[in-house]
Design a protein around this motif. Sequence first.
Motif, PDB file in Angstrom:
ATOM      1  N   ALA A  59       0.829  -1.211   0.000  1.00  0.00           N
ATOM      2  CA  ALA A  59       0.000   0.000   0.000  1.00  0.00           C
ATOM      3  C   ALA A  59       0.859   1.255   0.000  1.00  0.00           C
ATOM      4  CB  ALA A  59      -0.935  -0.009   1.216  1.00  0.00           C
ATOM      5  N   VAL A  60       1.889   1.297   0.869  1.00  0.00           N
ATOM      6  CA  VAL A  60       2.779   2.462   0.927  1.00  0.00           C
ATOM      7  C   VAL A  60       3.521   2.637  -0.392  1.00  0.00           C
ATOM      8  CG1 VAL A  60       4.801   3.440   2.067  1.00  0.00           C
ATOM      9  CG2 VAL A  60       3.015   2.326   3.431  1.00  0.00           C
ATOM     10  N   SER A  66       2.491   6.171  -7.194  1.00  0.00           N
ATOM     11  CA  SER A  66       1.419   6.865  -7.912  1.00  0.00           C
ATOM     12  C   SER A  66       1.825   8.281  -8.308  1.00  0.00           C
ATOM     13  CB  SER A  66       0.157   6.926  -7.040  1.00  0.00           C
ATOM     14  OG  SER A  66      -0.331   5.628  -6.770  1.00  0.00           O
ATOM     15  N   ILE A  67       2.869   8.792  -7.677  1.00  0.00           N
ATOM     16  CA  ILE A  67       3.351  10.134  -8.037  1.00  0.00           C
ATOM     17  C   ILE A  67       3.886  10.156  -9.464  1.00  0.00           C
ATOM     18  CG2 ILE A  67       5.048  11.908  -7.441  1.00  0.00           C
ATOM     19  CD1 ILE A  67       4.881  10.981  -4.557  1.00  0.00           C
ATOM     20  N   VAL A  68       4.441   9.032  -9.930  1.00  0.00           N
ATOM     21  CA  VAL A  68       5.062   8.988 -11.274  1.00  0.00           C
ATOM     22  C   VAL A  68       4.044   9.267 -12.373  1.00  0.00           C
ATOM     23  CG1 VAL A  68       6.321   7.546 -12.915  1.00  0.00           C
ATOM     24  CG2 VAL A  68       6.898   7.460 -10.469  1.00  0.00           C
ATOM     25  N   THR A 131      -4.254  16.575 -12.853  1.00  0.00           N
ATOM     26  CA  THR A 131      -3.105  15.886 -12.272  1.00  0.00           C
ATOM     27  C   THR A 131      -3.462  15.236 -10.941  1.00  0.00           C
ATOM     28  OG1 THR A 131      -1.590  17.439 -13.346  1.00  0.00           O
ATOM     29  CG2 THR A 131      -0.738  16.166 -11.478  1.00  0.00           C
ATOM     30  N   THR A 132      -4.191  16.000 -10.116  1.00  0.00           N
ATOM     31  CA  THR A 132      -4.630  15.437  -8.825  1.00  0.00           C
ATOM     32  C   THR A 132      -5.568  14.262  -9.036  1.00  0.00           C
ATOM     33  OG1 THR A 132      -4.456  17.649  -7.822  1.00  0.00           O
ATOM     34  CG2 THR A 132      -5.758  15.987  -6.642  1.00  0.00           C
ATOM     35  N   GLY A 133      -6.447  14.358 -10.031  1.00  0.00           N
ATOM     36  CA  GLY A 133      -7.353  13.249 -10.323  1.00  0.00           C
ATOM     37  C   GLY A 133      -6.604  11.995 -10.741  1.00  0.00           C
ATOM     38  N   VAL A 134      -5.569  12.141 -11.565  1.00  0.00           N
ATOM     39  CA  VAL A 134      -4.757  10.989 -11.983  1.00  0.00           C
ATOM     40  C   VAL A 134      -4.080  10.356 -10.782  1.00  0.00           C
ATOM     41  CG1 VAL A 134      -2.721  10.294 -13.293  1.00  0.00           C
ATOM     42  CG2 VAL A 134      -4.417  11.812 -14.331  1.00  0.00           C
TER      43      VAL A 134
END
Length: 347
Positions: A59-60, A66-68, A131-134
């Motif tokens: 999870a971490v 997910s930032i990529v 971007t936040t949604g992605v």
Amino acid sequence: MSDPDLSPGSGRCAEPAYDPDLPPRVHEELQFRHDELLRADDEPRWTRELGARQRYVEAVAGIILSIVPALSAFGMLTHFFVPLVIVGGTVLVVAGFSYHAFAGLLALAAVVLSGVLGTWMGFQAIVLTLTTGVWLLCVFFSLRYAWRNADERIPHVHKNRYVVASDLYPAENALLVRMQDVVDVTEAAQEVLGDLFDGDTALRSLREQEWALATLFLRQSRLAADLERREREAVSEVVLRSLEPQRTSLERVRGNAEERVSRIESYGRFVADAMVKQREWEQVRENMDHDDAYRELLLDATAAQEQGAAGPGDLELRAVRESRDESVQQALREVRWLTEADGVVDR
């Protein structure tokens, strides 16, 4: 209740046999996933269950990684926002109309609405929102994967703690079916006889012996398959004669297993007889309970009030109960034999 069909030629496939020391949760899951159980020669895909620590690490890691894609989306939107909107909107509208006119109109309305929102919110606000949604979408799927249902691993992790019928030769399969029929009878007796019968002790012993016999039958089946293969490949009678000691050993082991299963079946017949006696006693008692109504009817009709000793029906009921008790005691003596017998099979 009739005796169970324990004949070797019944042609049924045995149910999977499980190690009685399995945790209850694992045992229930293996029974639920009986179609996913592996054969003895299958390679397991996993060797351990998915623990809480591994889920936490996944999870971490998923949240961080997910930032990529979020940064990639930010870069693309920053440098190619207008072309992406034009190309994406065009493809969406064309695809909508190719599917259905109403879908095309919805796609066109969505594109127009996006343009209105872009004019109202501004370029940077739209880029940051997308971007936040992605990023949130990637986090959602990462967490969903980390907390997935990993029970599919259980048949692989515990592969050596069950035996399936497809790994057994017909002779061994028939013996295991007969053994499991006795287990079924004992489970039924536990409900019918209740406190009169020590079903828990009997079932524990029977399941231990079922597992011991199932593992023995698996070894026998492997050796039998190997022996048959070498017999087919034998090029002369001399080679066949050299296999005779192995064939004799296998037949002796099968004979011992047959004798053991037959002895267990005799216990099963005592249990089945005890259930018949219990139902017999219940039905006779129920019939006797109705005697008063018939007796009152007779007395009212004849006006002859009788006093005194118990009628012959009471003696019959007592005889039936004593017969029931003797059958149950015989079954309990057989239970003690099951639990006290040593050296059931060569484990």
